[in-house]
Write a protein that holds these residues in place. Sequence first.
Motif, mmCIF file in Angstrom:
data_model
loop_
_atom_site.group_PDB
_atom_site.id
_atom_site.type_symbol
_atom_site.label_atom_id
_atom_site.label_comp_id
_atom_site.label_asym_id
_atom_site.label_seq_id
_atom_site.Cartn_x
_atom_site.Cartn_y
_atom_site.Cartn_z
ATOM 1 N N VAL A 276 -47.374 13.132 -13.755
ATOM 2 C CA VAL A 276 -46.193 13.357 -13.126
ATOM 3 C C VAL A 276 -45.408 14.416 -14.140
ATOM 4 O O VAL A 276 -44.993 14.082 -15.232
ATOM 5 C CB VAL A 276 -45.459 12.293 -12.734
ATOM 6 C CG1 VAL A 276 -44.334 12.522 -11.788
ATOM 7 C CG2 VAL A 276 -46.330 11.288 -11.956
ATOM 8 N N VAL A 277 -44.741 15.408 -13.351
ATOM 9 C CA VAL A 277 -43.740 16.336 -14.385
ATOM 10 C C VAL A 277 -42.531 16.350 -13.607
ATOM 11 O O VAL A 277 -42.416 16.129 -12.098
ATOM 12 C CB VAL A 277 -44.227 17.508 -14.324
ATOM 13 C CG1 VAL A 277 -45.661 17.506 -15.146
ATOM 14 C CG2 VAL A 277 -44.470 18.428 -13.011
ATOM 15 N N GLY A 278 -41.222 16.767 -14.050
ATOM 16 C CA GLY A 278 -40.199 17.091 -13.377
ATOM 17 C C GLY A 278 -38.963 16.137 -13.648
ATOM 18 O O GLY A 278 -38.843 15.820 -14.763
ATOM 19 N N GLY A 279 -38.153 15.722 -12.604
ATOM 20 C CA GLY A 279 -36.926 15.172 -12.893
ATOM 21 C C GLY A 279 -36.918 13.703 -13.056
ATOM 22 O O GLY A 279 -38.048 13.128 -12.708
ATOM 23 N N ASN A 280 -35.971 13.025 -13.537
ATOM 24 C CA ASN A 280 -36.295 11.865 -14.130
ATOM 25 C C ASN A 280 -35.578 10.657 -12.873
ATOM 26 O O ASN A 280 -35.388 9.583 -13.301
ATOM 27 C CB ASN A 280 -35.187 11.474 -15.269
ATOM 28 C CG ASN A 280 -33.869 11.656 -15.294
ATOM 29 O OD1 ASN A 280 -33.401 12.322 -14.167
ATOM 30 N ND2 ASN A 280 -33.172 11.156 -16.347
ATOM 31 N N ALA A 281 -35.648 11.303 -11.701
ATOM 32 C CA ALA A 281 -35.355 10.196 -10.591
ATOM 33 C C ALA A 281 -36.863 9.655 -10.123
ATOM 34 O O ALA A 281 -36.750 8.755 -9.274
ATOM 35 C CB ALA A 281 -34.797 11.009 -9.557
ATOM 36 N N PHE A 282 -38.095 10.202 -10.985
ATOM 37 C CA PHE A 282 -39.300 9.445 -10.400
ATOM 38 C C PHE A 282 -39.443 8.103 -10.656
ATOM 39 O O PHE A 282 -38.929 7.384 -11.603
ATOM 40 C CB PHE A 282 -40.313 10.156 -11.080
ATOM 41 C CG PHE A 282 -41.641 9.906 -10.730
ATOM 42 C CD1 PHE A 282 -42.393 10.511 -9.739
ATOM 43 C CD2 PHE A 282 -42.432 8.716 -11.102
ATOM 44 C CE1 PHE A 282 -43.498 10.152 -9.054
ATOM 45 C CE2 PHE A 282 -43.734 8.592 -10.960
ATOM 46 C CZ PHE A 282 -44.321 9.088 -9.788
ATOM 47 N N ALA A 283 -39.884 7.467 -9.655
ATOM 48 C CA ALA A 283 -39.948 5.673 -9.781
ATOM 49 C C ALA A 283 -40.842 5.417 -8.622
ATOM 50 O O ALA A 283 -41.324 6.286 -7.927
ATOM 51 C CB ALA A 283 -38.657 5.213 -9.472
ATOM 52 N N ILE B 5 -38.621 6.835 -4.162
ATOM 53 C CA ILE B 5 -37.522 7.846 -4.299
ATOM 54 C C ILE B 5 -36.935 7.859 -3.145
ATOM 55 O O ILE B 5 -37.654 8.288 -2.128
ATOM 56 C CB ILE B 5 -38.015 9.127 -4.945
ATOM 57 C CG1 ILE B 5 -38.669 8.972 -6.018
ATOM 58 C CG2 ILE B 5 -36.825 10.266 -4.789
ATOM 59 C CD1 ILE B 5 -39.331 10.331 -6.494
ATOM 60 N N PRO B 6 -35.365 7.347 -2.968
ATOM 61 C CA PRO B 6 -34.697 7.614 -1.530
ATOM 62 C C PRO B 6 -35.088 9.179 -0.973
ATOM 63 O O PRO B 6 -35.043 10.127 -1.817
ATOM 64 C CB PRO B 6 -33.417 7.404 -1.989
ATOM 65 C CG PRO B 6 -33.410 6.455 -3.287
ATOM 66 C CD PRO B 6 -34.634 7.176 -4.089
ATOM 67 N N SER B 7 -35.111 9.101 0.359
ATOM 68 C CA SER B 7 -35.304 10.465 0.965
ATOM 69 C C SER B 7 -33.899 11.136 1.091
ATOM 70 O O SER B 7 -33.206 10.813 2.343
ATOM 71 C CB SER B 7 -35.855 9.943 2.547
ATOM 72 O OG SER B 7 -37.178 9.382 2.388
ATOM 73 N N THR B 8 -33.200 11.412 -0.007
ATOM 74 C CA THR B 8 -32.072 12.236 -0.123
ATOM 75 C C THR B 8 -32.098 13.338 -0.794
ATOM 76 O O THR B 8 -33.347 13.799 -1.166
ATOM 77 C CB THR B 8 -31.076 11.036 -0.392
ATOM 78 O OG1 THR B 8 -29.738 11.636 -0.353
ATOM 79 C CG2 THR B 8 -31.311 10.476 -1.931
ATOM 80 N N ASP B 9 -31.021 13.652 -1.230
ATOM 81 C CA ASP B 9 -30.703 14.735 -2.256
ATOM 82 C C ASP B 9 -31.332 14.250 -3.562
ATOM 83 O O ASP B 9 -30.544 13.976 -4.352
ATOM 84 C CB ASP B 9 -29.479 15.639 -2.097
ATOM 85 C CG ASP B 9 -29.416 16.786 -2.987
ATOM 86 O OD1 ASP B 9 -30.583 17.045 -3.735
ATOM 87 O OD2 ASP B 9 -28.446 17.492 -3.009
ATOM 88 N N VAL B 10 -32.500 14.741 -3.904
ATOM 89 C CA VAL B 10 -33.191 14.291 -5.420
ATOM 90 C C VAL B 10 -32.141 14.809 -6.538
ATOM 91 O O VAL B 10 -32.363 13.958 -7.517
ATOM 92 C CB VAL B 10 -34.523 14.382 -5.538
ATOM 93 C CG1 VAL B 10 -35.189 14.040 -6.944
ATOM 94 C CG2 VAL B 10 -35.171 13.874 -4.384
ATOM 95 N N SER B 11 -31.560 15.977 -6.143
ATOM 96 C CA SER B 11 -30.813 16.618 -7.352
ATOM 97 C C SER B 11 -29.684 15.871 -7.828
ATOM 98 O O SER B 11 -29.045 15.906 -8.890
ATOM 99 C CB SER B 11 -30.525 18.048 -7.094
ATOM 100 O OG SER B 11 -29.616 17.856 -5.889
#
Length: 347
Positions: free
Chosen positions: A51-58, A61-67
């Motif tokens: 996996v790459v990218g942001g640290n919201a990965f779990a 991940i809630p279906s919302t604005d991940v940013s």
Amino acid sequence: MLFNFVTALTLFAESIQAASVLRFGCSSITVERLDPLVNPGVNPSPHVHQVVGGNAFAAAIPSTDVSQLANCTTCSFSEDLSNYWTANMYFKARNGTYKRIPQIANRGNEGEVGGMTVYYTSAYDKSKVTAFKPGFRMLAGDPTMRTKAGITKWNGICFRCYTAKNFGGDNGAPCSDSKVDSVDLPKKACPGGIRTTIRFPTCWNGKDLDSPDHTTHVSYPSTGTFENSGACPSTHPVKLPQLMFEVIWDTSAFNDKALWPADGSQPFVFSQGDATGYGQHGDYVFGWKGDVLQKAMDASCFGATCAPLKTQAFTEANKCAIQNSVNEPVDGWLTSLPGMTSPLGRK
């Protein structure tokens, strides 16, 4: 080789002047059995992903604005808090044990650690593309596929066997040359490693940010391809940027045929138990901040620099991390693929 590639890619970009081609590296943020798209909340999920990218990965991940959930990213564009992931590739030795194949940075390495190269391309025919919306997610490929049926229709998923270090043998666009590209895993040693290419659907129904199978809310063009400006079907009229992954698997440590199966068959297998390569797949959860991706798609950008976007050095990107939540080994020599119970990883 690097100069030739950059020169060719620059000439290509000039030939499609109005198109934006973002091409940027992302380091790995985790390698473990989690899949918040296909198996949300399941910990551990059935097979290993890188996996790459942001640290919201779990695990979910809630279906919302991940940013708004993440505060850092392993990608070079610091406003891209999306997550991108694929199944891992393993080497199966003659004695039946497995070892994970490491990912290495693509050409133009600026300090990435593992991970992949991500592309976003706007329309070559200068028509408008609509950037993904907050909460958007999708899947490309089918992890259960074990036949060629349906794989080549859109020319979207393929492998390339590099004939030498520094990406020897890469003389054309991804999945463009039947002499060097294949939809099944290469059956010979690849001295420079194996490249995975995954292209995502480029048409959207304009309503749903996801679908139960993570694919039916999107579509490939009804005719032709995104590259030759194929039209979107009437059911999915909104043209999206083309998202594409490139992963370079460093198989060079496993080129000794004495380690390969005694019958000489290819020894590589994906973490979901796929020894064919037909089940290669990619997952995407959108997480760009605000409207910056739309601005980039409208701006005729090229490569890893783009005036509307903020960038970060990998000395900073590589500080972004999450705590692994699955307590099991995924590296070293393993007697079975993590989560799998039979020699080829099928339950």
